[in-house]
Design an enzyme around this catalytic site. Structure first.
Site, PDB file in Angstrom:
ATOM      1  N   LYS A 144      -1.080  -2.401   2.340  1.00  0.00           N
ATOM      2  CA  LYS A 144      -1.499  -3.674   2.954  1.00  0.00           C
ATOM      3  C   LYS A 144      -0.313  -4.464   3.509  1.00  0.00           C
ATOM      4  CE  LYS A 144      -3.695  -5.552  -0.573  1.00  0.00           C
ATOM      5  NZ  LYS A 144      -3.482  -4.526  -1.607  1.00  0.00           N
ATOM      6  N   ARG A 158       8.089   1.936  -4.718  1.00  0.00           N
ATOM      7  CA  ARG A 158       8.196   0.880  -3.692  1.00  0.00           C
ATOM      8  C   ARG A 158       9.446   0.022  -3.892  1.00  0.00           C
ATOM      9  NH1 ARG A 158       2.998  -2.642  -2.574  1.00  0.00           N
ATOM     10  NH2 ARG A 158       3.085  -3.124  -4.795  1.00  0.00           N
TER      11      ARG A 158
END
Ligand code: AMP
Length: 211
Positions: A13, A122
């Site tokens: 996202k 991440r």
């Protein structure tokens, strides 16, 4: 154009949000970023939110809804906005209906088997919020977009991810049905392909939608 970005943690996202807001000139509003900034600055909201973020639980609705309601009154939201991470349950979605008109919901579906590696690998830029995966960084520790320092989010660890995914499945996934019934959903599938591939699909759909 007022949009919502929906998808499990790690679906991509944040990366798509930057691209969408750049292309369509709409402001990217991430409730997670708002909470992290408040925690960093030790504000009252930050002190309240910290324990929820640390456990991967949702910050209470009344707090989150009030933040978004206020944020949407800022001048930069007048031309359109992209909500990332809000709403996350039906109560938030119903509240949002009371103070904003939503034109479209970009929903990124992704195989949950891909999520753990994506989230735990991440790295995020402290300055601009751009996301990377360690496997593509080749040892780099700064953002290729703005030079900011990269860090690993405190909640990007296997234990917290499990709670965040459970919250997504129980509370956020029902929003797909909610917005499908309203006729505003646009469905996409996240894959291991580069983010540009998914963005091309999103762009094609939003260009047609934005006419
Ligand atoms: P995110 O950056 O969207 O993954 O959000 C990180 C964390 O911020 C979540 O795990 C929640 O603790 C909190 N948070 C973000 N958005 C919301 C929301 N809409 N409602 C409640 N808590 C939220």
């Amino acid at each position: 154009m007022n949009l919502i970005l929906l998808g499990a943690p790690g679906a991509g996202k944040g990366t798509q949000a930057t691209k969408i807001s750049d292309r369509y000139g709409i402001v990217h509003i991430s409730t997670g970023d708002i909470f992290r900034a408040n925690i960093k600055n030790a504000t009252e909201i930050g002190l309240l939110a910290k324990s929820y973020l640390d456990r991967g639980a949702l910050v209470p609705d009344e707090v989150t809804i009030a933040i978004v309601k206020d944020r949407l009154t800022w001048d930069d939201a007048a031309k359109g906005f992209l909500l990332d991470g809000f709403p996350r349950n039906l109560a938030q979605a119903e509240a949002l209906d009371g103070f904003a008109k939503i034109d479209g919901v970009v929903n990124i579906n992704i195989d949950h088997a891909l999520l753990l590696d994506r989230i735990c690998g991440r790295r995020v830029c402290k300055e601009c919020g751009e996301s990377y995966h360690v496997s593509t960084l080749g040892g780099a520790t700064v953002c290729s977009r703005c030079g900011g320092e990269l860090y690993r989010r405190k909640d990007d660890n296997p234990e917290t991810v499990a709670s965040r995914l459970a919250v997504y499945n129980e509370q956020t996934a029902p929003l797909i049905d909610y917005y499908t019934k309203k006729g505003v959903i646009l469905n996409f599938t996240g894959t291991e392909a580069p983010a540009e591939v998914l963005f091309d699909e999103i762009k094609t759909a939003l260009d047609a939608f934005n006419k």
